[in-house]
Structures are given as structure tokens and as C-alpha cells.
Design an enzyme around this catalytic site. Structure first.
Site, PDB file in Angstrom:
ATOM      1  N   SER A 147       0.816  -1.216   0.000  1.00 29.09           N
ATOM      2  CA  SER A 147       0.000   0.000   0.000  1.00 29.09           C
ATOM      3  C   SER A 147       0.852   1.268   0.000  1.00 29.09           C
ATOM      4  CB  SER A 147      -0.966  -0.038   1.196  1.00 29.09           C
ATOM      5  OG  SER A 147      -1.914   0.981   1.133  1.00 29.09           O
ATOM      6  N   ASP A 152      -2.497   6.380  -3.324  1.00 32.58           N
ATOM      7  CA  ASP A 152      -1.370   5.710  -2.680  1.00 32.58           C
ATOM      8  C   ASP A 152      -0.835   4.638  -3.624  1.00 32.58           C
ATOM      9  OD1 ASP A 152      -3.483   3.944  -2.481  1.00 32.58           O
ATOM     10  OD2 ASP A 152      -2.949   3.234  -0.487  1.00 32.58           O
ATOM     11  N   ASP A 197      -1.030   1.446  -3.998  1.00 29.92           N
ATOM     12  CA  ASP A 197      -1.848   0.390  -4.600  1.00 29.92           C
ATOM     13  C   ASP A 197      -3.211   0.889  -5.061  1.00 29.92           C
ATOM     14  OD1 ASP A 197      -2.972   0.650  -2.029  1.00 29.92           O
ATOM     15  OD2 ASP A 197      -3.560  -1.455  -1.973  1.00 29.92           O
ATOM     16  N   ASP A 224      -5.942   2.152  -3.538  1.00 23.36           N
ATOM     17  CA  ASP A 224      -7.227   2.048  -2.840  1.00 23.36           C
ATOM     18  C   ASP A 224      -7.521   3.259  -1.971  1.00 23.36           C
ATOM     19  OD1 ASP A 224      -5.395   1.526  -0.829  1.00 23.36           O
ATOM     20  OD2 ASP A 224      -6.293  -0.371  -0.193  1.00 23.36           O
TER      21      ASP A 224
END
Length: 451
Positions: free
Chosen positions: A105, A244, A246, A248
Site C-alpha cells: 500500500s 497511494d 496500490d 485504494d
């Protein structure tokens, strides 16, 4: 039963240190394959989708997961670098039995992690995670040669996801006339998010779109908003959007470069739904959500319920309340009537749709939601360290609460992804809040060091 490996968002840690090692991840893939196959019963071969972000260790862990899964007799489809919510989507649309994301993340490149989605595109329930952990205790084996899983790459995954994102706004919706700076954190949205907004008519000024395996989240993205703010001001943009690593999470900056967090974005979406008559009776936040958001929503007649921190707990509370909007101040926003999980790109489109509907700038729309000053300090502790029963900490918290009275609140929360205790204080006086937070954090640090 207590989980040994799974945290609030999968398994995460420093690459090369247990459990984020190639041998563990290989066995994790095998264990997952056995559990998923067992859940299917006799309904045919099990299939799993794998996606990843752009950090260099993703190649290694992709291969390890692939080997473990096919050894358990599971077919694998590889997406390559794709946002976490895209993996959730593809798991559903490809009729896979599970989805796996290789990502840490918003963490630096030297961390990595593994997180999972069920066939419905939601996070795995606790009982499935416990079953996987139980399987890890067994010796690794391999199915017969004729039962070994097959692997294929999905070459059009990015295009499919771009079209899905655009489908979450009404037909004919246009961003024409908007100049938007966009920070993709050198992460999984780098080849997708700029195209989505450009194809909807916006003039996009992208940054953070040159991943090299090592620069993910480095000075860019939703945890480093300064670069985006500077880009907005230098290019006279209407606003800026940051994802961010990733994809999400999403945060915005307004036309003056001021950061707009997830609490404020929730308010923008909630007000749009209220105006158009599609709102539920309430919104779900977390223990970390700003009290100002709660008060602003209540002024508009909406309820506000707090879940434990973590998007999976937000989603569970949304289902319990039969509501479709929830999120975290960090930028995880879930619009469950649009998609199944937190999706940075989809959430940003929901915000932009709300702004278009209001005919106002982001700064203007947020004028009615003054957030209270909030300070948070992370105190590093040994893994598993707890402050709940420490007398000195209990006494210090009581003193802080007495000084704040009814105008603030205190929260001590262990992180689910790293060995820290998050010390958060919120109130009406910024100087008081910062002073009390520093004092309480010092107490926690001293107690934990002596423990």
C-alpha cells in the site's frame, strides 16, 4: 483464535524478514490454494487472480505465489501491475474463486505484503484467514502432475478496469474545462488513473507516473501531499488528486494546495447524495474520523456511526446498517452501490461528480465542514505490545479527558500493519491538542520502554 500472520489488511512486513520471504509466500500460496479448493467442494477447478503494485519485490512474490497455487492444483491468472480495487473487480468479472494482491500500500518499496479478496470482491472473513493459517502448519505437498494448475496472463486488464471506472459515472458525464493535477505515487495507478480522467474530458497534469521498482510512495502520493500541492499552485489547477501505491486510497488538494482528507471527501459525496435524493440515513466512519465530520453530517440530518479502523470493518458496519457510504480519514472510501471495496479512482470520480452537481469548487463545498484540530503521534513498540492495562497510561488518559471535557476525545490504538501505538487527541484548541498529545505520547513511550 488469534491470527498469527494476518493483520487488518492481509500480511505485511519488511522484504526478506519473516514472514515476507519467498519460501513463506510460496507456502502461503499453497495453503490458500488448498483452502479455496476445499471451499469449492466438487464444483470444478479453482482459479485465482493475482495482481501487484510496482515495487521490485513484486516479481519475486508473484512467482512464489504462482508456484504454491499451481502445486495445490489451482489455475492462476496474472494481471501484472494493477490497483488493488482492480484485482477485486477482476476477481468478480473473471469468475475467479479468490483474488490476491501483492502490495504494501502506502509503505516504502522495501516493505511488501499479501492481501486477499473473496470471489465476491470483498476482503476475506476471519474464519477463512484462520483456515489458511492452520494449513500453513502442514508439510507442503504437490498434487498429481495431471492436476497441477495452469497459468495465463490477462493482457487487457488495464483497459477493462479503465472502462469500469468510467462506467461508475452517468453516461455523458464530462470533466471538460477542469485542469487537474494527479499524483499516482509511482504506484499501481500510474498507467490507469490519468487515462480515466483524460477520457472523461479533464486536462490532466500527471506526476508520480514513472515507477522504477524503488520509488513507489517516495516523496509522492497520498502520504506526501506537498509535491501535488506545489504542482496545483504552479499550474493554476482547479484541484489535485493523490493516490497511494496500490490505488485504494485517495486524497485531494483544493485550488490553493490545501489538503482535503478522507473525512472531507466523505462529506462531499454524502451531500451530493442528499441533494439528489439517493442518500441513506447515515454514513460510516471510524474511530479516527474527525468529530467535525460527525457534527456536520448530523446538522444535515444524517446519522454517523464509527467502526474499528480498517476498510474491512467499515464495510462490515455499512452492511450491518444497510448503508452504502463509508470511509476513513486516510482516504479509504467505499461506495458499495458502485463497487465492492475501497477504490481511489472510483472515489475520486464520485467527488468530481458531486462538485459538478453542486456547481462549486472543492473549497467552496467544504466551507460548511470545519474539522477540529487533531494530532496523532506514532509510538513504536515491540510487536504485540499493549497499553490497555498500564496504570500510568490509564491515569494519563483520564487527566487528558478531564482537561478536554466535552470538547474533544482521546484514542490509543495499536496499528494493524506496523508495530506502533497511535496516540490521537482531538479538540477545539489546536495548541492544547498538540500539547496534550505530545505529553500522552511521552507517557506511552516511557511505559512501553520499561515494560
Amino acid at each position: 483464535m488469534k491470527k498469527r500472520y494476518f493483520g487488518t489488511d492481509g500480511i505485511r512486513g519488511l522484504v526478506g524478514e519473516a514472514p515476507i520471504t519467498p519460501d513463506f509466500v510460496l507456502k502461503l500460496g499453497w495453503a490458500c490454494g488448498r483452502v479455496f479448493t476445499r471451499l469449492m467442494g466438487s464444483e470444478g477447478r479453482c482459479s485465482v487472480i493475482i495482481g501487484k503494485d510496482t515495487r521490485v519485490s513484486g516479481y519475486m512474490f508473484e512467482s512464489a505465489l504462482e508456484a504454491g497455487l499451481v502445486a495445490a492444483g489451482v489455475d492462476v491468472k496474472l494481471l501484472g501491475p494493477m490497483p488493488t480495487p482492480a484485482v477485486a473487480l477482476m476477481t468478480r468479472t473473471q469468475n475467479a474463486d479468490a483474488g490476491i494482491v501483492i502490495s504494501a500500500s502506502h509503505n516504502p518499496y522495501f516493505d511488501n505484503g499479501i492481501k486477499f479478496f473473496s470471489a465476491s470482491g470483498s476482503k476475506l472473513p476471519d474464519d477463512i484467514e484462520l483456515a489458511i493459517e492452520a494449513e500453513l502448519d502442514l508439510p507442503l505437498s504437490c498434487v498429481e502432475s495431471h492436476d497441477i494448475g495452469k497459468v495465463q496472463r490477462v493482457v487487457d486488464a488495464a483497459g477493462r478496469y479503465i472502462e469500469f471506472c468510467k462506467s461508475t459515472v452517468p453516461e455523458g458525464f464530462s470533466l471538460r474545462g477542469l485542469k487537474i493535477a494527479m499524483d499516482c505515487a509511482h504506484g499501481a495507478t500510474y498507467h490507469i488513473a490519468p487515462s480515466v480522467l483524460s477520457e472523461l474530458g479533464a486536462q490532466v497534469i500527471p506526476i508520480g507516473i514513472s515507477p522504477d521498482g524503488f520509488n513507489i510512495n517516495e516523496g509522492v502520493g497520498s502520504t506526501h501531499m506537498g509535491t501535488l500541492a506545489e504542482t496545483v499552485r504552479e499550474n493554476d489547477c482547479d484541484l489535485g488528486i493523490a493516490y497511494d501505491g496500490d490505488g485504494d486510497r485517495v486524497l485531494f488538494v483544493d485550488d490553493q494546495g490545501e489538503t482535503v482528507d478522507g473525512d472531507q471527501l466523505l462529506y462531499v459525496i454524502a451531500m451530493h447524495r442528499l441533494r439528489e435524493g439517493s442518500s441513506d440515513t447515515g454514513v460510516v466512519g471510524t474511530l479516527m474520523s474527525n468529530l467535525g465530520l460527525e457534527l456536520a453530517l448530523r446538522d444535515e440530518g444524517l446519522q454517523f456511526v464509527r467502526a474499528q479502523v480498517g476498510d474491512r470493518y467499515v464495510r462490515e458496519m455499512m452492511e450491518a446498517q444497510s448503508w452504502h457510504l463509508g470511509g476513513e480519514s486516510s482516504g479509504h472510501i467505499i461506495c458499495s452501490d458502485v463497487t465492492t471495496t475501497g477504490d481511489g479512482i472510483v472515489s475520486s470520480l464520485q467527488v468530481l461528480r458531486a462538485l459538478r452537481g453542486a456547481g462549486q469548487s472543492l473549497r467552496e463545498v467544504l466551507a460548511d465542514v470545519p474539522l477540529l484540530p487533531q494530532t496523532m503521534i506514532n509510538v513504536r513498540v515491540s510487536p504485540g505490545g499493549s497499553v490497555d492495562s498500564q496504570p500510568a497510561v490509564i491515569k494519563a488518559v483520564a487527566q487528558v479527558e478531564e482537561e478536554l471535557g466535552d470538547s474533544g476525545r482521546v484514542l490509543l490504538r495499536p496499528s494493524g500493519t506496523e508495530p506502533v501505538i497511535r496516540v490521537m487527541i482531538e479538540g477545539r484548541d489546536a495548541e492544547q491538542v498538540e500539547r496534550l498529545c505530545r505529553s500522552l505520547a511521552q507517557t506511552v513511550e516511557g511505559v512501553m520502554a520499561a515494560a
